[in-house]
Design a protein around this motif. Structure first.
Motif, PDB file in Angstrom:
ATOM      1  N   TYR A  56      22.758 -11.712  -1.452  1.00 35.88           N
ATOM      2  CA  TYR A  56      23.681 -11.413  -0.348  1.00 35.88           C
ATOM      3  C   TYR A  56      24.949 -12.235  -0.496  1.00 35.88           C
ATOM      4  O   TYR A  56      25.012 -13.193  -1.270  1.00 35.88           O
ATOM      5  CB  TYR A  56      23.024 -11.747   1.011  1.00 35.88           C
ATOM      6  N   GLU A  57      25.973 -11.832   0.255  1.00 32.45           N
ATOM      7  CA  GLU A  57      27.197 -12.621   0.310  1.00 32.45           C
ATOM      8  C   GLU A  57      27.290 -13.196   1.722  1.00 32.45           C
ATOM      9  O   GLU A  57      27.064 -12.478   2.702  1.00 32.45           O
ATOM     10  CB  GLU A  57      28.405 -11.722  -0.015  1.00 32.45           C
ATOM     11  N   ALA A 104      28.331  -6.152   1.180  1.00 31.10           N
ATOM     12  CA  ALA A 104      26.927  -5.857   1.437  1.00 31.10           C
ATOM     13  C   ALA A 104      26.263  -5.568   0.098  1.00 31.10           C
ATOM     14  O   ALA A 104      26.512  -4.537  -0.517  1.00 31.10           O
ATOM     15  CB  ALA A 104      26.794  -4.664   2.372  1.00 31.10           C
ATOM     16  N   GLY A 149      25.262 -13.196   6.161  1.00 37.71           N
ATOM     17  CA  GLY A 149      24.772 -12.197   5.213  1.00 37.71           C
ATOM     18  C   GLY A 149      23.295 -12.341   4.908  1.00 37.71           C
ATOM     19  O   GLY A 149      22.624 -11.355   4.571  1.00 37.71           O
ATOM     20  N   PRO A 154      30.281  -4.527   7.089  1.00 38.77           N
ATOM     21  CA  PRO A 154      30.882  -4.966   5.835  1.00 38.77           C
ATOM     22  C   PRO A 154      31.920  -3.972   5.305  1.00 38.77           C
ATOM     23  O   PRO A 154      31.976  -2.841   5.756  1.00 38.77           O
ATOM     24  CB  PRO A 154      29.684  -5.017   4.880  1.00 38.77           C
ATOM     25  N   TYR A 157      29.032 -11.465   4.761  1.00 38.58           N
ATOM     26  CA  TYR A 157      28.703 -10.049   4.928  1.00 38.58           C
ATOM     27  C   TYR A 157      29.926  -9.148   4.821  1.00 38.58           C
ATOM     28  O   TYR A 157      29.907  -7.999   5.231  1.00 38.58           O
ATOM     29  CB  TYR A 157      27.973  -9.803   6.260  1.00 38.58           C
ATOM     30  N   SER A 208      26.551 -14.047  -4.987  1.00 41.39           N
ATOM     31  CA  SER A 208      25.530 -13.235  -4.349  1.00 41.39           C
ATOM     32  C   SER A 208      24.125 -13.786  -4.549  1.00 41.39           C
ATOM     33  O   SER A 208      23.190 -13.379  -3.864  1.00 41.39           O
ATOM     34  CB  SER A 208      25.577 -11.823  -4.924  1.00 41.39           C
TER      35      SER A 208
END
Lengths: 291, 231
Positions: free
Chosen positions: B160-161, B167, B218, B38, B164, B109
């Motif tokens: 999370y995204e 991070a 991610g 990331p 990725y 996220s």
């Protein structure tokens, strides 16, 4: 001196084999170290803004450390420097000189790109960074691939000479008829043209860390400190690439310590072809041409 | 320089094995991973907001950027720090305006599921931004399209995204806000196993502009928060 170099080599080999045994750990360590030094850079920049004493020195040391660790990541031409060290007859002093020149040229180019871009045509930070990634990185890979292919070509020529002529063509001093370039000459990286090609192929792609720092320095009105900090960053990357240069040349020595002069006719060009191919293949892979 | 000069270089016969190792180590330059993914590390967390009837109504998300990234976000948006190293109010408001516009394909996220089923979240609202000790902190709210009565269901928030590129890590303890509730929240940090390392190495080879082939990659590396309610 020799003992010291061997000792440094031993440490380098041990550490790199240990870390490289698990590539993701090495990459993770490098990423964490980069992150730490980046934040030190940021603290120093804020300190410069508020006039804190020692902030400038803190910035230079943080960028130097960052440059060293960042060079473990993509860019900075490690595989070209290592390949040239392994596969040509370049001297240690010359290759280190080339490594340092490439890193400093890369830093200067970043300064010209960012400051020049902002000053002359008012680009946005995103445009500079996108240009670096989308245009300059591929350009660098293409240039490096060409150098790799040049090495292959020279090696092939040497092999042809070695098998054609009846006697050894190792030395150009045989005193008889004129030769096509000997293995010696073909394997050198002596000409200014060779050196320029090597330096430019690496320098054309600016370091992303340098771009970010310059964008910040420009906006925070810390332009001169930003530029010198980026040069310090270049010195840091130069230190890592020089280590690569030294270890690759020392490694090359191992091959010839145990090879008799006659076989050198074929061994040396063969290694040159091999490393030239590796350099070219790595470039093609980075260009996304190999799946 | 003659070829035979090479044999009188640093490595002599006695140290040939060491140099053979050095040769092998030197070849590593061709295969060391790029670690270019990331690109941005963000700390933060999620608070859970309950309405008067005890239903889970919204999530309050906090993002905390690294100091260097914070400076870059400000600078690339043509904002700067004041002479005493702080973010001026006008610049702060401008930053909030600029960062409130999420691209259409950016999911954020917070990924919420109840008993394994994904829960739809609205687009973010109520943005706020502050510079704290050099770190940019952004907060915003994501309402649940349909508030959920949790009862004994297990809710899980994965932080999370999807690609990725970012991070995310849960570094802030989750709070339970709003009406009194008998729920407890636990943070389950991501723990890597062998498969994750292989995946990470593959991702590391991507450049900044490339997107991974695997959808929702991610999620493999996400910190999670579980929400368990008594009734």
């Amino acid at each position: 001196m020799r003992l010291l170099i061997i000792a440094c080599l031993a440490v380098l080999v041990a550490v790199s084999l240990y870390l490289a045994a698990d590539f993701s750990r090495l990459a993770e360590w490098a990423a964490n170290a980069q992150r730490g030094f980046q934040n030190q850079m940021a603290t120093a920049i804020r300190g410069l803004r508020t006039g804190e004493p020692g902030a400038y020195a803190a910035l230079l040391s943080a960028t130097l450390a960052y440059g060293f660790v960042h060079a473990l990541g993509p860019g900075h031409g490690k595989y070209l420097v290592g390949g040239v060290g392994l596969g040509t007859s370049v001297t240690t002093r010359r290759l280190i000189g080339l490594a340092i020149s490439s890193s400093l040229a890369q830093a200067i180019w970043a300064i010209l790109l960012v400051y020049g871009g902002f000053y002359v045509i008012e680009v946005s930070a995103h445009q500079v960074q996108a240009a670096a990634e989308e245009a300059l990185a591929p350009a660098s890979y293409v240039a490096i691939a060409c150098i790799g292919l040049t090495l292959v070509w020279r090696g092939v020529r040497s092999l042809q000479n070695a098998s054609k002529s009846g006697h050894e063509t190792v030395s150009s001093n045989c005193g008889c008829h004129s030769h096509a370039p000997t293995i010696d000459e073909a394997a050198q990286v002596k000409s200014l043209r060779d050196a320029t090609a090597l330096v430019l192929s690496i320098a054309i792609r600016p370091c992303t860390g340098a771009i970010f720092l310059l964008v910040i320095a420009w906006q925070m009105d810390l332009r001169l400190p930003g530029a010198t900090a980026v040069l310090a960053m270049g010195l840091g990357t130069a230190m890592l690439t020089s280590l690569v240069a030294m270890s690759s040349i020392a490694a090359r020595g191992a091959v010839f310590a145990s090879t008799n002069v006659y076989r050198l006719n074929f061994a040396f060009p063969a290694i040159q072809i091999c490393t030239g191919t590796l350099i070219a293949l790595t470039s093609f892979s980075l260009l996304g041409l190999l799946t | 320089m003659r070829i035979h000069d090479l044999s009188s270089s640093t490595c002599e016969r006695a140290t040939a094995p060491l140099c053979a190792l050095a040769f092998a180590a030197a070849l590593l330059v061709f295969i060391l991973p790029a670690q270019a993914h990331p690109h941005v590390f963000v700390d933060g967390g999620v608070d859970f907001v309950f309405d008067e009837s005890g239903k889970l109504d919204a999530l309050k998300v906090t993002w905390l950027y690294d100091e260097f990234e914070s400076l870059y976000i400000l600078s690339s948006n043509k904002l700067s720090l004041t002479a005493d190293g702080k973010l001026g109010e006008e610049d702060r408001q401008q930053l909030i305006r600029l960062r409130s516009n999420w691209p259409d394909d950016f999911e954020g996220s917070a990924h919420l599921s109840v008993d394994g089923a994904a829960v739809q979240l609205s687009r973010p609202a109520d943005f706020d931004a502050n510079l704290i000790n050099g770190q940019l902190q952004m907060t915003f709210t994501r309402h649940l399209d349909q508030p959920v009565q949790l009862n004994r269901s297990k809710a899980e928030l994965a932080f999370y995204e999807a690609t990725y590129f970012y991070a995310f890590a849960v570094t802030k303890n989750p709070r339970l806000l709003g009406a009194e509730s008998s729920c407890t929240a636990n943070v389950i940090p991501f723990e890597a196993d062998a498969q994750d390392d292989v995946l990470k190495s593959a991702l590391a080879k991507l450049s900044r502009e490339e997107t991974p082939d695997i959808a929702d990659v991610g999620a493999f590396f996400a910190d999670r928060i579980t929400l368990q309610c008594a009734s």
